[in-house]
Design a protein around this motif. Structure first.
Motif, mmCIF file in Angstrom:
data_model
loop_
_atom_site.group_PDB
_atom_site.id
_atom_site.type_symbol
_atom_site.label_atom_id
_atom_site.label_comp_id
_atom_site.label_asym_id
_atom_site.label_seq_id
_atom_site.Cartn_x
_atom_site.Cartn_y
_atom_site.Cartn_z
ATOM 1 N N TYR A 24 0.832 -1.197 0.000
ATOM 2 C CA TYR A 24 0.000 0.000 0.000
ATOM 3 C C TYR A 24 0.866 1.247 0.000
ATOM 4 N N LEU A 25 0.430 2.247 -0.730
ATOM 5 C CA LEU A 25 1.077 3.547 -0.656
ATOM 6 C C LEU A 25 0.304 4.345 0.391
ATOM 7 N N THR A 26 1.021 4.881 1.352
ATOM 8 C CA THR A 26 0.300 5.646 2.364
ATOM 9 C C THR A 26 0.547 7.131 2.150
ATOM 10 N N PHE A 27 -0.458 7.904 2.514
ATOM 11 C CA PHE A 27 -0.355 9.358 2.371
ATOM 12 C C PHE A 27 -1.131 10.037 3.486
ATOM 13 N N GLN A 28 -0.856 11.318 3.688
ATOM 14 C CA GLN A 28 -1.561 12.043 4.736
ATOM 15 C C GLN A 28 -2.662 12.908 4.149
ATOM 16 N N LEU A 29 -3.705 12.989 4.925
ATOM 17 C CA LEU A 29 -4.785 13.893 4.590
ATOM 18 C C LEU A 29 -5.334 14.375 5.925
ATOM 19 N N ALA A 30 -5.324 15.699 6.127
ATOM 20 C CA ALA A 30 -5.636 16.243 7.447
ATOM 21 C C ALA A 30 -4.754 15.522 8.455
ATOM 22 N N ASN A 31 -5.318 14.953 9.534
ATOM 23 C CA ASN A 31 -4.443 14.320 10.517
ATOM 24 C C ASN A 31 -4.401 12.814 10.365
ATOM 25 N N GLU A 32 -4.975 12.310 9.265
ATOM 26 C CA GLU A 32 -5.071 10.868 9.102
ATOM 27 C C GLU A 32 -4.019 10.354 8.139
ATOM 28 N N GLU A 33 -3.742 9.056 8.306
ATOM 29 C CA GLU A 33 -2.891 8.355 7.353
ATOM 30 C C GLU A 33 -3.796 7.427 6.540
#
Lengths: 173, 670
Positions: A24-33
């Protein structure tokens, strides 16, 4: 959605989790991963000028030129109804290949920044708890706990389903 | 269908024996026959129809060959070798699941679509060549070519077990063979029969095509009257049809021979045939998606090249050598893009040839004498345009024959050559392709069009209208001057449909006509649908592309140009007329640089004869752009027709002028 992410005590359905294991590629959005399957990612690019398309919902930022192909770009913050933020140096566009109505299509998503590629085993993936109406559960593949942190695994095909956009369109107009 | 490994083992044993035995000295045919018979019997037991048919075919062939004592054993071995390959193929096919419909081999869509493609090509060439034969029955080359066309279709159909197709092709082939051997003269009636045969095959191909796309379609019924007509030509009694197995044998037998040496090959050695074959191999079929990708990449290269060429740092070097190299790069990229675009183009000739058939049939039907002439067959157009052009062109040719041309008697009475002329001509003109459909018939009748238009309430009177304006009335919906409805013009398709077709292709249609000496329809079409000339305009931060074919003029308005009508609509005074004004920034909810029209530019656009003004911030320039779809996500954005990559690599939106104009802001929010 952010506040409800912490309680996850449901047992994982082993058979389903098997299919979800992988990179999986992980990324941030707001405070979530968040994480999306690496297989769905075509490329990651810095933010570039986006041509707005009139009379489309706000989360549809417009189109970009990806080596001669016109690719739509979605702002994932707006799509998920998270507070908007200024684009920064880390903001980028992940170009994904998703299942459209007539074959696979390329679509870009704007995220706060990409983190890493994780290899998730079935044991690390758990089913999404039922958050009720408030959370768009149909977009989620499941949850992963890695080194004490929670990653939300997105079913990007569903997130970017164009059917959804057409529905929105009819509401807008 | 499951098979016992026994059948496979038998075939493999046989193949092995062939390898082990020295095939050059070989063995007499008789030595192989028992093994083959065993295979056939097992196949029959296991209902492996394909294998048993193939085995039977080889057996027949070998027995036939074996009867002539002077046959070389080596030849038998080679026949046998091919037979084994066929058996193995048949066995492989048997293993695949059989679809429960009338297409025994539909389980192999690839084979079938190859067959469809190839048959269509052959049928098109057959038609063209048959017409040549009709003009000159001694044209042996054309005759051979038609023969080969039917022959190949027959062979392919046999392989695919399309017995009806194979049967008909075989019957027509027999007739053609008689003609080749000068045992039969091809009268116009015989030509009719051959063409009908081709039509029947075409119906089959259409049926197969539909079935392949999983659409409901019935196979065309066997056309007994047609078969009877063919038989009466070939002088054969119309006996019971041969059994499929027999036909399979035939197919195998003929397929093992190269086409030029078809059975009972005529005395004419096929030098032109070699030329034709060479042409075939020089064409490559390419997936259009690959072509599109090539075009995309070439476009990107042009952009990248332009970025390099205009790079300030490189320019600062002021190096002549570098400049020369960049200029070379520019030339090559431009050439590359041109070539890539040209790969989508096809010559219009085949479309013209299709019209030849129509003209022939209609002329016979109406009792008119017509000679059709074509010019510019080699002119190339976008494949899609050529395809879309078929219907309108056919309609105009019908019209010309039905209404435009007189009967031989009428023509003679007015001192004309009793044989009328119809000209189809294509040529390049100012970056467009102009197609001319010209006849030397009676010409358009101004009075009749005028009175008809008044009767239908399309105009109040014809006073003050020019001839051209009167002629253009025939493009209005609901207009038809045909005094009586014939089965040709009574199909409910009028000139309005023709015009709509042409406009959909971003083309225009014009009429020229002289009473008594004929009329000419001019179709002006773009070379391709993939590129348009666009006017790039700026509104706020955004740039849009207005298709240039819709733009009539542009200017900066003066104080007294813009008028507000009843506080609602805005009108602009252009050349003494009032045109509605559409402020693009309002429609698209973009912040303009200035809301003051005096700081803006008016672009006058025309849609179906009606003009209106688009208000934009500035004109940026003219650019030829490759049209790209915005994809399914944006397929229905009002006012936007597509996207294009601009010179700096950004995407610009191409405006759909038609919808911008027709869907007023009010109705846009449906």
């Amino acid at each position: 959605m952010p506040s409800t992410m912490l309680s996850m005590n449901e047992p994982a359905a082993a058979s389903q989790a098997d299919a979800r294991a992988g990179k999986y590629l992980t990324f941030q959005l707001a405070n979530e991963e968040f994480g999306i399957r690496v297989l769905k990612v075509r490329e990651i690019m810095g933010l570039q000028e986006i041509t707005a398309v009139p009379q489309t919902p706000a989360h549809v930022k417009g189109v970009i030129n990806l080596r001669g192909k016109v690719v739509p770009v979605i702002d994932l913050r707006l799509k998920f109804g998270v507070a908007t933020a200024e684009y920064t140096q880390r903001t980028c566009i992940i170009v994904t290949q998703v299942q459209g109505e007539s074959g696979s299509v390329l679509m870009g998503i704007i995220v706060d920044g990409v983190s890493e590629v994780l290899n998730l085993t079935a044991a690390e993936i758990e089913d999404t708890p039922d958050f009720g109406e408030a959370v768009a559960g149909q977009y989620l593949l499941g949850m992963a706990k890695v080194k004490g942190k929670v990653k939300i695994l997105l079913d990007i095909d569903r997130v970017l389903s164009t059917q959804d956009l057409h529905n929105l369109n009819t509401i807008v107009h | 269908m499951p098979h016992s490994p026994e059948l496979r083992r038998q075939i493999e044993d046989l193949a092995l024996r062939l390898v082990v035995e020295d095939s050059t000295t070989g063995m007499p045919a008789a030595a192989w026959i028992p093994a083959l018979e065993r295979i056939r019997d097992s196949a029959l037991r296991e209902q492996a129809g394909r294998v048993s048919a193939a085995a039977t075919a080889i057996l027949d062939r070998m027995r036939r060959d074996g009867e002539s004592p002077d046959q070389e054993n080596g030849r038998i071995a080679s026949v046998f070798e091919e037979g084994i390959i066929r058996l193995q193929q048949a066995l492989d096919l048997e293993k695949q699941p059989v679809a429960v419909n009338d297409l025994p081999l539909s389980q192999d869509p690839e084979l079938l679509s190859d067959f469809i493609l190839e048959s269509r090509e052959h049928l098109a060439s057959i038609e063209a060549q048959v017409l040549t034969i009709e003009r000159d029955p001694r044209d042996a080359e054309a005759l051979n070519s038609v023969f080969r066309g039917f022959h190949t279709i027959k062979g392919l159909a046999g392989f695919l077990e399309l017995w009806e197709v194979q049967k008909l092709a075989h019957e027509v082939e027999t007739v053609l063979d008689l003609a080749r051997n000068s045992q039969l003269t091809l009268t116009p009636a015989a030509i009719d029969v051959i063409l009908q045969g081709a039509d029947y095959l075409r119906r089959w191909v259409a049926h197969l095509d539909l079935s392949l796309q999983k659409q409901p379609s019935d196979p065309p019924p066997r056309d007994e009257p047609l078969l009877a007509r063919i038989h009466s030509l070939s002088g054969r009694p119309s006996g019971p049809p041969p059994a499929p197995a027999e036909l399979a044998a035939m197919a195998v037998a003929v397929e093992t021979l190269p086409p030029e040496e078809a059975p009972e090959a005529s005395a004419n050695p096929a030098a032109p045939a070699h030329a034709a074959r060479r042409n075939e191999t020089m064409a490559v079929k390419v997936d259009t998606a690959k072509l599109d990708y090539l075009v995309d990449m070439a476009g990107e290269m042009v952009i990248a090249e332009s970025l390099v060429r205009h790079d300030a740092e490189l320019g600062a070097l002021k190096s002549q050598k570098l400049q020369r190299k960049i200029a070379q790069l520019t030339r090559i990229t431009a050439e590359l893009q041109k070539t890539a675009m040209a790969m989508r183009l096809v010559p219009i000739g085949p479309l013209f040839s299709r019209m030849a058939r129509l003209v022939r049939d209609l002329a016979r039907q109406f009792g008119k004498r017509v000679e059709m002439e074509t010019h510019g067959d080699e002119i190339e157009l976008d494949r899609n345009i050529v395809e879309e052009l078929a219907d309108p062109l056919m309609h105009m040719v019908r019209n010309a024959l039905d209404h435009g041309l007189e009967t031989p008697e009428e023509r003679q009475a007015s001192g004309k050559n009793p044989t009328a002329r119809l000209l189809l001509k294509a040529q390049h003109q100012a970056g467009q392709v102009v197609i001319e459909i010209a006849d030397d018939g009676r010409g358009l009748n101004r009075e009749r069009i005028q009175s008809k238009a008044i009767e239908k309430g399309l105009i109040a009177s014809g006073d003050g209208l020019t001839d051209a304006e009167i002629y253009n009335l025939i493009f209005l919906p609901g207009f038809s001057t045909a005094a009586e409805v014939t089965n040709v013009s009574g199909r409910g398709v009028g000139m309005d449909v023709v015009r709509r077709h042409i406009e959909k292709l971003r083309g225009r249609i014009e009429i020229r006509s002289t009473r008594g000496s004929g009329s000419t329809f001019l179709l002006k079409l773009p070379l391709t649908l993939a590129i348009i000339d666009g006017l790039v305009v700026g509104v706020g931060e955004e740039r849009y592309i207005v298709p240039l074919f819709a733009v009539r003029e542009m200017f900066r308005p003066a104080q007294e140009t813009i008028w507000t009508v009843q506080q609602r609509g805005e009108m602009a005074l252009v050349r003494g007329g009032l045109l509605p004004v559409l402020r693009l920034y309002r429609r698209f909810h973009v912040t303009p640089r200035s809301e003051d029209p005096l700081q803006s530019v008016l672009v006058v656009a025309e849609v179906e004869g009606q003009r209106f003004c688009l208000l934009v911030d500035e004109l940026i320039g003219k650019q030829e752009v490759v049209i790209k779809t915005l994809g399914e996500m944006f397929r229905n954005v009002p006012g936007v027709a597509g996207g294009a990559i601009l010179g700096d690599g950004r995407v610009g939106l191409i405006l759909d002028v038609d919808r911008l104009f027709k869907e007023k802001p009010g109705d846009a929010s449906r």
